[in-house]
Design an enzyme around this catalytic site. Sequence first.
Site, PDB file in Angstrom:
ATOM      1  N   CYS A 206       0.847  -1.197   0.000  1.00 46.30           N
ATOM      2  CA  CYS A 206       0.000   0.000   0.000  1.00 46.30           C
ATOM      3  C   CYS A 206       0.883   1.249   0.000  1.00 46.30           C
ATOM      4  O   CYS A 206       2.019   1.213   0.483  1.00 46.30           O
ATOM      5  CB  CYS A 206      -0.877  -0.047   1.257  1.00 46.30           C
ATOM      6  SG  CYS A 206      -1.899   1.395   1.570  1.00 46.30           S
ATOM      7  N   GLY A 207       0.356   2.342  -0.498  1.00 48.80           N
ATOM      8  CA  GLY A 207       1.086   3.606  -0.429  1.00 48.80           C
ATOM      9  C   GLY A 207       1.368   4.047   0.993  1.00 48.80           C
ATOM     10  O   GLY A 207       2.295   4.819   1.240  1.00 48.80           O
TER      11      GLY A 207
END
Length: 159
Positions: free
Chosen positions: A36-37
């Site tokens: 995930c970012g």
Amino acid sequence: MTTLGDFQAAALTGEPVDLADYEGKVVLVVNTASQCGLTPQFEGLESLYRDLQEEGLVVLGFPSNQFKQELGSADEIAEACQRNYGVTFPMFEMVDVNGAAAHPIFQWLKGEKKGMLGSAIKWNFTKFLIGRDGAVIERFAPTATAEDLREDVERALAA
């Protein structure tokens, strides 16, 4: 009253963990994802854990692939967390955080503290702060960093 100690979960290694083992501690429960970012938050969470574990803080990571950003196997998750971010806090098996198959701990957490848009968890790295008594104190948005919640965690530790 239901508390954290009423639940069990499987560790990333597969062993059952009685969450009553964390009674008397301040616990930060986080739904995580290694692709995930927001994944770099692992670094801050680990730092917070290392800084405050002697005072009674435990961070519990619960990987979830409900947002399609988690690796497949427990070994891959463990390797990514440890190699890339030095994670030493307890990690659990992949769980659902929303829907009918949501892990009971997340059903409870969401019922105790709703978010800005209701009870559903909207993204990875939603965080729940639980006091020494096992009750939910606060819910934090995915974008809240470990530094953002340090003051709340320290207040809970001092209570």
